[in-house]
Design an enzyme around this catalytic site. Structure first.
Site, PDB file in Angstrom:
ATOM      1  N   CYS A  33      50.164  64.788  41.113  1.00 44.50           N
ATOM      2  CA  CYS A  33      49.275  66.065  40.781  1.00 44.50           C
ATOM      3  C   CYS A  33      48.363  66.095  42.185  1.00 44.50           C
ATOM      4  CB  CYS A  33      48.616  65.641  39.624  1.00 44.50           C
ATOM      5  SG  CYS A  33      47.473  64.219  39.685  1.00 44.50           S
ATOM      6  N   CYS A 102      47.931  59.507  34.212  1.00 44.23           N
ATOM      7  CA  CYS A 102      46.572  59.679  34.786  1.00 44.23           C
ATOM      8  C   CYS A 102      45.821  58.613  34.602  1.00 44.23           C
ATOM      9  CB  CYS A 102      45.730  61.008  33.952  1.00 44.23           C
ATOM     10  SG  CYS A 102      46.771  62.377  33.936  1.00 44.23           S
TER      11      CYS A 102
HETATM   12 FE1  FES Z   1      46.106  64.365  37.999  1.00 37.90          FE
HETATM   13 FE2  FES Z   1      45.782  63.835  35.513  1.00 37.90          FE
HETATM   14  S1  FES Z   1      46.674  65.390  36.326  1.00 37.90           S
HETATM   15  S2  FES Z   1      45.275  62.587  36.974  1.00 37.90           S
END
Ligand code: FES
Length: 123
Positions: A33, A102
């Protein structure tokens, strides 16, 4: 989607912010992400006396970072090195499956900080 504990740590993160003159800094990021985390440690006689974090990430990442800081204070570097991503997620009472990655940021940044400390101080 998040349990109460996760929401609490997200809304009121503990030990957040930069640290003056840290003994070690650890950094990590998620390829998934693009979120990042920096962890600062104060270490005295092999014990983590203080810890701070800066996380640019989602709620689960911030809650994981906050929880991790509570878990490591007062631990030896060896004990802290044993903390896994799963331990952090478990302490939070679990995370939704899609958000499990995450929680990796927190433990990875911690291990990186300890490795950097050991490289600099040889202990
Ligand atoms: Fe990136 Fe949770 S979506 S750390």
């Amino acid at each position: 989607m998040y349990n109460e504990k996760v929401v609490d740590h997200f809304n009121s993160p503990r030990n957040v912010g930069e640290m003056d003159a840290p003994d070690a800094v650890g950094e990590t990021g998620s390829f998934k992400c693009g979120d990042t985390m920096t962890l600062y440690l104060k270490v005295t006689d092999g014990i983590i006396e203080d810890v701070r974090f800066q996380t640019y990430g989602c709620g689960a990442a911030i809650a994981s970072s906050s929880m991790l800081t509570e878990m490591v204070k007062g631990k030896t570097l060896d004990e802290a090195m044993e903390i896994t991503n799963k331990d952090v997620a478990d302490q939070l009472g679990g995370l939704p499956p899609l958000k499990l990655h995450c929680s990796n940021l927190a433990a990875d940044a911690l291990h990186n900080a300890i490795e950097n400390y050991r490289k600099q101080h040889g202990s």
